[in-house]
Write an enzyme that holds these catalytic residues in place. Structure first.
Site, PDB file in Angstrom:
ATOM      1  N   SER A  82       0.793  -1.234   0.000  1.00  0.00           N
ATOM      2  CA  SER A  82       0.000   0.000   0.000  1.00  0.00           C
ATOM      3  C   SER A  82       0.822   1.279   0.000  1.00  0.00           C
ATOM      4  O   SER A  82       0.302   2.337  -0.332  1.00  0.00           O
ATOM      5  CB  SER A  82      -0.964   0.020   1.186  1.00  0.00           C
ATOM      6  OG  SER A  82      -0.273   0.239   2.392  1.00  0.00           O
TER       7      SER A  82
ATOM      8  N   LYS B 233       0.669   4.669   6.828  1.00  0.00           N
ATOM      9  CA  LYS B 233       0.030   5.499   5.794  1.00  0.00           C
ATOM     10  C   LYS B 233       0.599   6.914   5.864  1.00  0.00           C
ATOM     11  O   LYS B 233       1.306   7.277   6.786  1.00  0.00           O
ATOM     12  CB  LYS B 233      -1.489   5.559   5.984  1.00  0.00           C
ATOM     13  CG  LYS B 233      -2.192   4.217   5.999  1.00  0.00           C
ATOM     14  CD  LYS B 233      -2.135   3.502   4.686  1.00  0.00           C
ATOM     15  CE  LYS B 233      -2.825   2.148   4.802  1.00  0.00           C
ATOM     16  NZ  LYS B 233      -2.483   1.241   3.758  1.00  0.00           N
TER      17      LYS B 233
END
Length: 189
Positions: free
Chosen positions: A41, A82
């Site tokens: 990701s 993230k």
């Protein structure tokens, strides 16, 4: 006398080892901890298997900033890595593969190389914060986060905004594999 001296030496070494273990535990629990990137990701910034150092102390004395790479406790009882996109009070819109914050276009230099590889393809589909969360702006005490690999990232577009209290810390040092050692925020801005 020799036995007493050996016993004292043994006791001194035991105390030193115990103190060293306590210091190491305190550093790991309160200041820094290693983490392994699990998944794709955050590509191309981070690769699956990269090992990083998480700074747990930084946000005890400061607040997250836009584009910081953070580690936080996700709803699935896992820690996610993230990038901070939206801060409390921000209005977030993605249109035409362009990020708009508070109605102003914002550059994302860490994505430029990835976008070039797509040869005109769209990396980030259009959305508004309101479509995703029902809120026009990021609520107080919350952050909007996204992975750099926008096509394959489970992030705030799926799990909603995250509570600042769920942040473990920020991270920007990849220390393994050794030949890939780098500071990620400096190479991507």
């Amino acid at each position: 006398m020799d036995k007493v001296k050996k016993r004292n030496e043994w006791w001194e070494w035991t105390k030193a080892l115990f103190i060293a273990v306590l210091i190491a535990a305190a550093v790991r629990y309160f200041l820094f901890t290693p983490i392994v990137v699990d998944g794709l990701s955050m590509m191309p910034t981070l690769q699956d298997g990269d090992r990083m150092i998480v700074n747990k102390f930084n946000y005890k004395v400061s607040t997250p900033e836009r584009f910081d790479v953070i580690v936080f406790h996700a709803p699935e009882k896992r820690d996610y890595i993230k990038r901070v996109i939206g801060l409390p009070g921000d209005k977030i819109v993605y249109s035409g593969d362009q990020l708009f914050i508070n109605d102003k276009p914002v550059s994302e230099p860490y994505l430029e190389g990835f976008k070039e590889q797509l040869a005109g393809g769209i990396l980030t589909n259009d959305f508004t914060l309101e479509q995703i969360t029902g809120d026009e702006r990021v609520p107080e005490g919350q952050l909007f986060v996204m992975g750099d690999n926008r096509r394959y990232s489970k992030d705030s577009r799926h799990i909603g905004t995250i509570d600042i209290e769920e942040i473990v810390g920020d991270t920007n040092l990849v220390f393994w594999p050794l030949q890939e050692t780098r500071l990620i925020n400096e190479q991507n801005q």
